[in-house]
Design a protein around this motif. Sequence first.
Motif, mmCIF file in Angstrom:
data_model
loop_
_atom_site.group_PDB
_atom_site.id
_atom_site.type_symbol
_atom_site.label_atom_id
_atom_site.label_comp_id
_atom_site.label_asym_id
_atom_site.label_seq_id
_atom_site.Cartn_x
_atom_site.Cartn_y
_atom_site.Cartn_z
ATOM 1 N N LEU A 274 -32.901 20.495 0.300
ATOM 2 C CA LEU A 274 -31.809 20.970 -0.456
ATOM 3 C C LEU A 274 -31.480 22.612 -0.391
ATOM 4 O O LEU A 274 -30.649 23.089 -0.721
ATOM 5 N N GLY A 275 -32.559 23.215 0.049
ATOM 6 C CA GLY A 275 -32.519 24.673 0.041
ATOM 7 C C GLY A 275 -31.527 25.230 0.806
ATOM 8 O O GLY A 275 -30.838 26.604 0.418
ATOM 9 N N GLY A 276 -31.019 24.838 1.954
ATOM 10 C CA GLY A 276 -29.912 25.298 2.834
ATOM 11 C C GLY A 276 -28.595 24.781 2.334
ATOM 12 O O GLY A 276 -27.705 24.959 3.383
ATOM 13 N N VAL A 277 -28.402 23.727 1.571
ATOM 14 C CA VAL A 277 -27.150 23.262 1.299
ATOM 15 C C VAL A 277 -25.948 24.331 0.810
ATOM 16 O O VAL A 277 -26.588 25.150 -0.186
ATOM 17 N N GLU A 278 -24.935 24.223 1.581
ATOM 18 C CA GLU A 278 -23.841 25.068 1.067
ATOM 19 C C GLU A 278 -22.876 24.464 0.289
ATOM 20 O O GLU A 278 -22.629 23.343 0.626
ATOM 21 N N GLY A 279 -22.564 24.930 -0.833
ATOM 22 C CA GLY A 279 -21.596 24.241 -1.890
ATOM 23 C C GLY A 279 -22.642 23.525 -2.943
ATOM 24 O O GLY A 279 -23.491 23.779 -3.052
ATOM 25 N N ASP A 280 -21.877 22.355 -3.451
ATOM 26 C CA ASP A 280 -22.423 21.901 -4.700
ATOM 27 C C ASP A 280 -23.573 20.844 -4.344
ATOM 28 O O ASP A 280 -23.426 20.181 -2.994
ATOM 29 N N ILE A 281 -24.493 20.625 -4.933
ATOM 30 C CA ILE A 281 -25.482 19.828 -4.932
ATOM 31 C C ILE A 281 -25.420 18.809 -5.902
ATOM 32 O O ILE A 281 -25.384 19.151 -7.076
ATOM 33 N N TYR A 282 -25.024 17.681 -5.447
ATOM 34 C CA TYR A 282 -24.779 16.384 -6.678
ATOM 35 C C TYR A 282 -25.931 15.957 -7.165
ATOM 36 O O TYR A 282 -27.084 15.765 -6.618
ATOM 37 N N GLY A 283 -25.728 15.353 -8.559
ATOM 38 C CA GLY A 283 -26.673 14.690 -9.198
ATOM 39 C C GLY A 283 -26.394 13.204 -9.059
ATOM 40 O O GLY A 283 -25.374 12.837 -8.672
ATOM 41 N N GLY A 284 -27.375 12.251 -9.073
ATOM 42 C CA GLY A 284 -27.320 11.040 -8.868
ATOM 43 C C GLY A 284 -26.911 10.466 -7.344
ATOM 44 O O GLY A 284 -27.302 11.147 -6.529
ATOM 45 N N PRO A 285 -26.300 9.316 -7.357
ATOM 46 C CA PRO A 285 -26.337 8.819 -5.915
ATOM 47 C C PRO A 285 -25.619 9.632 -5.062
ATOM 48 O O PRO A 285 -25.798 9.934 -3.744
ATOM 49 N N PRO A 286 -24.408 10.714 -5.479
ATOM 50 C CA PRO A 286 -23.797 11.430 -4.490
ATOM 51 C C PRO A 286 -24.877 12.529 -3.746
ATOM 52 O O PRO A 286 -24.580 12.898 -2.674
ATOM 53 N N LEU A 287 -26.056 12.801 -4.366
ATOM 54 C CA LEU A 287 -26.936 13.625 -3.699
ATOM 55 C C LEU A 287 -27.428 12.953 -2.443
ATOM 56 O O LEU A 287 -27.407 13.569 -1.305
ATOM 57 N N VAL A 288 -27.621 11.695 -2.318
ATOM 58 C CA VAL A 288 -28.040 10.795 -0.927
ATOM 59 C C VAL A 288 -26.801 10.768 -0.373
ATOM 60 O O VAL A 288 -27.249 10.862 1.043
ATOM 61 N N PHE A 289 -25.743 10.224 -0.825
ATOM 62 C CA PHE A 289 -24.582 9.683 0.153
ATOM 63 C C PHE A 289 -23.899 10.850 0.548
ATOM 64 O O PHE A 289 -23.131 10.754 1.687
ATOM 65 N N ILE A 290 -23.801 11.958 -0.056
ATOM 66 C CA ILE A 290 -23.119 13.293 0.467
ATOM 67 C C ILE A 290 -24.070 14.239 0.955
ATOM 68 O O ILE A 290 -24.158 14.728 2.389
ATOM 69 N N ASN A 291 -24.930 15.093 0.044
ATOM 70 C CA ASN A 291 -25.704 15.989 0.581
ATOM 71 C C ASN A 291 -26.890 15.668 1.799
ATOM 72 O O ASN A 291 -26.836 16.304 2.591
ATOM 73 N N LEU A 292 -27.341 14.532 1.357
ATOM 74 C CA LEU A 292 -28.460 14.307 2.284
ATOM 75 C C LEU A 292 -27.854 13.842 3.688
ATOM 76 O O LEU A 292 -28.498 14.108 4.764
ATOM 77 N N VAL A 293 -26.786 12.982 3.645
ATOM 78 C CA VAL A 293 -26.039 12.579 4.878
ATOM 79 C C VAL A 293 -25.769 13.710 5.438
ATOM 80 O O VAL A 293 -25.842 13.721 6.972
ATOM 81 N N GLU A 294 -25.113 14.880 4.951
ATOM 82 C CA GLU A 294 -24.550 15.984 5.950
ATOM 83 C C GLU A 294 -26.061 16.743 6.389
ATOM 84 O O GLU A 294 -26.012 17.199 7.371
ATOM 85 N N ILE A 295 -26.938 16.801 5.739
ATOM 86 C CA ILE A 295 -28.267 17.640 6.213
ATOM 87 C C ILE A 295 -28.966 16.417 7.301
ATOM 88 O O ILE A 295 -29.128 17.331 8.409
ATOM 89 N N PHE A 296 -28.884 15.248 7.231
ATOM 90 C CA PHE A 296 -29.288 14.481 8.453
ATOM 91 C C PHE A 296 -28.511 14.521 9.664
ATOM 92 O O PHE A 296 -29.188 14.614 10.686
ATOM 93 N N LYS A 297 -27.285 15.131 9.522
ATOM 94 C CA LYS A 297 -26.628 15.105 10.611
ATOM 95 C C LYS A 297 -27.069 16.482 11.540
ATOM 96 O O LYS A 297 -26.692 16.392 12.882
ATOM 97 N N THR A 298 -27.691 17.287 10.734
ATOM 98 C CA THR A 298 -28.091 18.609 11.705
ATOM 99 C C THR A 298 -29.395 18.423 12.503
ATOM 100 O O THR A 298 -29.693 19.369 13.321
#
Length: 460
Positions: A274-298
Amino acid sequence: MSIRFSRVGHVLASAGAAIGVANLVIFPYRVHYFGGSAYILAFVAFTLLMGIPLMVLENAMGKRQGTDAVAAFEWPGAARQWKWVAWLGIFTGIMVASFYLVLAGWTLEYVWKYLADYATLAATPAAPAFGAAIADIPRALLFTGLFTALVSLVCSRELYAGIERLGKLAMPLLGILLIFLIVSLPLLRPDAVDYGNLLKFDWHGLFVPNANRELGILHALGQAFFSLGLGAVGMLTFAAHADRDTDVLRAAPQIVHLDTAVAVLGAVLVVPLLGGVEGDIYGGPPLVFINLVEIFKTYGDAAQWVGLLFFFLLGVAILTSAVSLFEPALRTLTERYGWSRSRGGPVIGLLVFALAVPVVISCSPDGPEWLTNFAAMGDPGLGYFNFLLEWFGSISLMVGELLLCVFLLKVWGLPAFFDELQYGRNPVTVQDRNRLSFQFRYLIPFMIVVLLLAKVWTLL
């Protein structure tokens, strides 16, 4: 036909029941926002001071009667009303399952996307993709139903063939997948991980309220309850499957330590990403389905299997927890009403699925406002989902544990409790008696009341 856990099976099944979304999603998010390693230390301290004795209590009550949760409160000379504590726990477990399996359905859908339609997932921004997934009510119901059917199948089988075998398979698998991802992700892309936020020791993050009046120290306390699955008589019911002479004073810490270890490993995996996330870091399920999915794409060519392994890992954790939410109701049907497990499992599954339908609808922007903003808890949607999470995934669990402590002190009595711990010639030292007496008389009730008051304060 097996009707009892083996000793290893009891520990692994109970640990698997405790390990779930709280370890891999909620805990890493809170470590990120509430003090880093200071939050981890506070969480570990609460599991030692409160989680272990409460796990001992639920295990001792369950194995003493060896039947169902209701029977555990049917004590000689006790008022009949005490059995409603068990019914509260059973009801709480069913209501938690009704939103937990919706999350499970989303997880299963993402496993399918990573397997069969990764090109579309990779080409679509994660936030709109997740929004579209939860907005499609028929599809969400399909995956929720499939996961519910899987849980029902595990629970409907006899103990060894179902829950115990799942625990013995899932726990090593969880550990292997977690460690593999922790080691491999930094090797694949070193610049994608930042351990600074994990290693920082920020006491302010624990004791200074944020903009939403949240205190990290109270989240750490609540996490110790929710993460361990205490308060919904699931651990009590699992212990009813254990041998009568099981040394719960030794088994309970093993269960707690396994759950704590997975939570810490979950933080070691997720927080550095999560250290390099740009924009909001979501709490709860969106953390996984939004933030981590975008990170995995890299992760380029490896992105598909990285995402697939993570969501498979999450799905296994959810499955082991979900069976513990079904089991108290199922055990009651089999012991008190003579049902077979093969009949009770599907019936409970159908009930939970029916209760999950309004949860699915509340997550869709096309759902009616009375569900999407249920009790004014929509943000902007998920109102009914959030309501169930707060009231049954938190408050009801704490009320159940507080009543359990009152039952111990007023009905069972500490001397009889210690006699139960010694059953089978298991050792209970003077230090054990003094420590547990202090924890149950003073520490645990006080901390539960504080947490309940804090919950009310944040909800007003």
